[in-house]
Design an enzyme around this catalytic site. Structure first.
Site, PDB file in Angstrom:
ATOM      1  CD  GLN A   1      -1.859  -8.885   4.649  1.00 27.99           C
ATOM      2  OE1 GLN A   1      -2.791  -7.935   4.803  1.00 27.99           O
ATOM      3  NE2 GLN A   1      -0.663  -8.346   4.272  1.00 27.99           N
TER       4      GLN A   1
ATOM      5  CB  SER B   1       4.354  -0.945  11.080  1.00 30.59           C
ATOM      6  OG  SER B   1       3.024  -0.538  10.668  1.00 30.59           O
TER       7      SER B   1
ATOM      8  CG  MET C   1      -1.835  -1.197   1.015  1.00 34.80           C
ATOM      9  SD  MET C   1      -3.355  -1.009   1.938  1.00 34.80           S
ATOM     10  CE  MET C   1      -2.727  -0.503   3.657  1.00 34.80           C
ATOM     11  N   GLY C   2       2.241   1.320  -0.472  1.00 36.15           N
ATOM     12  CA  GLY C   2       3.083   2.261  -0.518  1.00 36.15           C
ATOM     13  C   GLY C   2       3.520   2.693   1.098  1.00 36.15           C
ATOM     14  CB  ALA C   3       3.814   4.463   3.646  1.00 40.41           C
TER      15      ALA C   3
ATOM     16  CG  ASP D   1       0.574  -7.309   8.369  1.00 40.48           C
ATOM     17  OD1 ASP D   1       0.518  -6.770   9.675  1.00 40.48           O
ATOM     18  OD2 ASP D   1       1.129  -6.346   7.485  1.00 40.48           O
TER      19      ASP D   1
ATOM     20  CG  HIS E   1       7.093  -1.961   2.247  1.00 39.25           C
ATOM     21  ND1 HIS E   1       6.983  -1.144   2.981  1.00 39.25           N
ATOM     22  CD2 HIS E   1       6.013  -2.550   1.914  1.00 39.25           C
ATOM     23  CE1 HIS E   1       5.595  -1.019   3.607  1.00 39.25           C
ATOM     24  NE2 HIS E   1       5.154  -1.834   2.908  1.00 39.25           N
TER      25      HIS E   1
ATOM     26  CG  HIS F   1       8.685   0.339   6.087  1.00 41.96           C
ATOM     27  ND1 HIS F   1       9.107  -1.096   6.410  1.00 41.96           N
ATOM     28  CD2 HIS F   1       7.327   0.317   6.380  1.00 41.96           C
ATOM     29  CE1 HIS F   1       7.841  -1.691   6.700  1.00 41.96           C
ATOM     30  NE2 HIS F   1       6.687  -0.983   6.731  1.00 41.96           N
TER      31      HIS F   1
HETATM   32  O1  PAF Z   1      -0.056  -5.865   3.743  1.00 43.56           O
HETATM   33  C1  PAF Z   1      -0.354  -4.743   2.841  1.00 43.56           C
HETATM   34  O2  PAF Z   1       0.215  -3.916   2.592  1.00 43.56           O
HETATM   35  C2  PAF Z   1      -1.811  -4.892   2.394  1.00 43.56           C
HETATM   36  O3  PAF Z   1      -2.627  -5.518   3.295  1.00 43.56           O
HETATM   37  C3  PAF Z   1      -1.865  -5.536   0.948  1.00 43.56           C
HETATM   38  C4  PAF Z   1      -1.453  -7.050   1.007  1.00 43.56           C
HETATM   39  C5  PAF Z   1      -1.000  -4.972   0.007  1.00 43.56           C
HETATM   40  C6  PAF Z   1      -3.388  -5.699   0.449  1.00 43.56           C
HETATM   41  O4  PAF Z   1      -3.906  -4.573   0.240  1.00 43.56           O
END
Ligand code: PAF
Length: 277
Positions: free
Chosen positions: A153, A185, A28-30, A150, A35, A32
């Protein structure tokens, strides 16, 4: 250093990926360092590395931080260039939800989507799984990489790929931490200076739990709870499960998961451990 190609549509993606195998990091960008680690993990797994940047409205409930969620596209492109991303997929809401946000078909996450995070955020995983399924349909990756931070998730996305036969390999990547242990995060930027100090106790609680693991589940929970309590942190949940989020078994690998609000943000963290027999 030449930057990545920016694709906004399926046609642009298809032209940019041109018949190669694709590894994919949805975000979702932002972006760090966490990522960056996901992108570096994904880099050797496919011919073309695609990162998506899309703040998905359907995984935020009314009153959550969708509007305030940090949007840092220019800086994100620099991180992507640094990580050797070939294509950044940055769709519009209309591309992702052509029938609108309310009329779209969605993915039901099943019972595992209703516990832990799902108990606190009842519509969250429906939004996450729906967007991940759509992103996989658009990007058509061979492999997709998600962070272990996460963990629920990640587990649900593994189930999504299996149960809906998405034809994508789901790979988990270890959590990246600040020097004091805090899991990285995008929402850590919301922590005040005082809360940032207290936030370190969340990962300290996990370490205490790991140290107590030879003595079993109750000892793990009690050790972790004591550390949280010492920092005045009252967790939304603190649980030990098996690695697939089912019941933990003595003598087996397990997962310790915690979520707690520290000031404004809710912090999520988890670790693996091996329980005593
Ligand atoms: O973990 C995330 O950044 C979001 O939940 C994802 C997996 C990109 C879905 O929008």
């Amino acid at each position: 250093m030449s930057g990545p190609i920016i694709a906004r549509t399926r046609a642009e993606l298809s032209a940019a990926c041109g018949g190669t195998s694709v590894s994919f990091v949805p975000t979702m960008g932002a972006l760090h360092d966490g990522h960056l680690q996901l992108l570096e993990h994904a880099r050797p797994l496919g011919g073309t590395l695609v990162a998506s940047i899309f703040v998905n409205p359907t995984q935020f409930a009314p009153g959550e931080d969708f509007d305030a969620y940090p949007r840092t596209f220019g800086a994100d492109l620099e991180v992507c260039a640094q990580a050797g991303v070939d294509v950044v997929f940055a769709p519009t809401v209309a591309t992702m939800y052509p029938a609108g946000l309310d009329d779209t078909i969605t993915v039901d996450p099943g019972p595992l989507g209703a516990v832990l995070e799902g108990a606190v955020r009842p519509t969250h995983f429906r939004g996450v799984l729906t967007v991940v399924a759509k992103l996989c349909g658009l990007v058509r990756p061979d492999v997709a990489v998600f962070g272990e931070k996460d963990y629920q998730q990640l587990t649900l996305i593994r189930h999504l790929a299996r149960d809906l036969a998405l034809g994508v390999d789901v790979v988990g990547c270890p959590t990246v931490r600040e020097p004091d242990g805090l899991a990285m995060s995008s929402r850590n930027r919301y922590l005040s200076e005082d809360d940032r100090q207290r936030a370190a106790y969340v990962s300290a609680a996990l370490r205490a739990g790991v140290a107590a693991a030879p003595d079993g589940v109750d000892a793990v929970l009690s050790a972790a709870a004591t550390v949280l309590e010492s920092a005045g942190i009252d967790p939304d949940y603190l649980v030990v499960t098996d690695p697939d989020l089912g019941s933990a078994m003595p003598g087996a690998e397990a997962r310790l998961l915690v979520a707690a609000r520290v000031g404004t943000p809710r912090l999520l963290d988890n670790t693996s451990l091996t329980l005593g027999a």
